[in-house]
Enzyme design. Structure first.
Site, PDB file in Angstrom:
ATOM      1  N   THR A 109      17.678  54.296  -5.937  1.00 63.36           N
ATOM      2  CA  THR A 109      18.012  52.886  -5.943  1.00 63.36           C
ATOM      3  C   THR A 109      19.085  52.775  -4.874  1.00 63.36           C
ATOM      4  O   THR A 109      19.638  53.792  -4.472  1.00 63.36           O
ATOM      5  CB  THR A 109      18.597  52.525  -7.337  1.00 63.36           C
ATOM      6  OG1 THR A 109      17.586  52.696  -8.316  1.00 63.36           O
ATOM      7  CG2 THR A 109      19.147  51.124  -7.418  1.00 63.36           C
TER       8      THR A 109
ATOM      9  N   GLY B 172      13.409  47.959 -14.683  1.00 65.15           N
ATOM     10  CA  GLY B 172      14.418  48.940 -15.063  1.00 65.15           C
ATOM     11  C   GLY B 172      15.785  48.307 -15.239  1.00 65.15           C
ATOM     12  O   GLY B 172      15.919  47.113 -15.531  1.00 65.15           O
TER      13      GLY B 172
HETATM   14  N1  GLY Z   1      17.470  52.845 -11.684  1.00 64.21           N
HETATM   15  C1  GLY Z   1      16.305  52.260 -11.182  1.00 64.21           C
HETATM   16  C2  GLY Z   1      15.205  52.180 -12.126  1.00 64.21           C
HETATM   17  O1  GLY Z   1      15.108  52.965 -13.060  1.00 64.21           O
HETATM   18  O2  GLY Z   1      14.385  51.317 -11.956  1.00 64.21           O
END
Ligand code: GLY
Length: 310
Positions: free
Chosen positions: A169, A199
């Site tokens: 990310t 998410g």
């Molecule tokens: N941290 C990004 C996701 O799990 O979508």
């Protein structure tokens, strides 16, 4: 007070072949964001600029180069938050927006809502003249090949990345010279996620949070784990109890590991200018600019520095 920006390019088992490009990318984004702060821009402007740079860089899982879902499509999530007012804006499951962080900012500034998803986000983008791109132009050859190799959500990522959850990310946190903080986070989510899976990244208090009374946080890592512990808000609650940015991040990531077996990372900046970049995954590409010094790292306990010209 002096302005500070910290950025990350995702916490995960970054393979050696992506290591240099990841570090170069976060350094460039931190410098971009710091230039905004130095020019008198707000923390909000700086985090948006830094995250746009990361979204445009195909090495990162956000914007161009995002991970593909189980049907081989891009679905992007992003959040931005202003620590002055606690205003936030987010988008989720958008397919054809090159810079979701800017659409998230428009949700914050031009609607009375906190998040728009999928078709609604697109209708809004159209209504304010945000240019859409053909969704395929956001897909890189590298991601298409990785997706073809790993059609199974869990076993694929374990084999290829030696990690239970392959993900990354991008994000940025900043404090400006007026002491205002802001955060922004943007992602393509986890490769082979179910269609429509959202998410932590666009969820307030999970993928990011910013409050002038405590600080700003952007998180990265296994989204479902981050959601369970509301990681960004958890880190700030430790800061509110008087702990340092570093100790608060470490304690919260440790808690996430112990409680729900999730790994990840976080960047934090306090209104005082104190900052931290912490992770429990194998690697996290991060960079910070503080008083014209560029700090950066990739591996645990690594901290390099370069003096920037004044
Ligand atoms: N941290 C990004 C996701 O799990 O979508």
């Amino acid at each position: 007070m002096s302005a500070v920006i910290v950025v990350h390019g995702g916490a995960w088992a970054i393979p050696d072949e992506l290591a240099k490009a990841s570090v170069d990318g976060v350094k460039a984004a931190a410098c971009e964001g710091f230039a905004v702060l130095k020019g008198g821009g707000s923390a909000l402007d700086a985090v948006e600029a830094a995250v746009r740079t990361l979204e445009d860089n195909t090495v990162f899982n956000a914007g161009h180069g995002a991970a593909l879902n189980s049907e081989g499509e891009v679905e992007l999530d992003a959040i931005i938050m202003d620590g002055r007012t606690l205003a936030s804006g987010a988008v989720s499951s958008v397919k054809n927006i090159a810079n979701p962080v800017s659409l998230a900012r428009a949700v914050m500034e031009k609607t009375s809502h906190a998040m728009l998803t999928s078709r609604g986000a697109n209708l809004f983008a159209e209504s304010i003249g945000v240019v859409t791109v053909p969704a395929d132009t956001l897909v890189t050859e590298y991601e298409r090949e990785e997706w073809e190799k790993h059609k199974n959500y869990v076993t694929g990522v374990m084999e290829d990345f030696n990690s239970q959850w392959a993900h990354d990310t991008v994000g940025a946190v900043a404090v400006d010279s007026a002491g205002n903080v802001a955060c922004a986070t943007s992602t393509g989510g986890i490769r082979n996620k179910m269609v429509g899976r959202v998410g932590d990244s666009p969820v307030i208090g999970c993928g990011g949070y910013a409050d002038n009374l405590s600080g700003a946080v952007s998180c990265t890592g296994h989204g479902e784990s981050i959601l369970k512990v509301t990681l960004a808000r958890l880190i700030l609650s430790h800061i509110e109890q008087g702990k340092s940015a570093e100790d608060s991040s470490q304690a919260s990531l440790q808690y996430m590991g112990d409680r729900v077996h999730g790994a990840g990372g976080a960047i934090v900046v306090c209104p005082s200018g104190r900052w931290a970049a912490t992770f429990t995954t194998e690697r996290m590409a991060w960079a910070a600019v503080d008083q014209d010094v560029l700090w950066y790292g990739l591996n645990p306990d690594e901290r390099f520095k370069e003096q920037l010209s004044k």
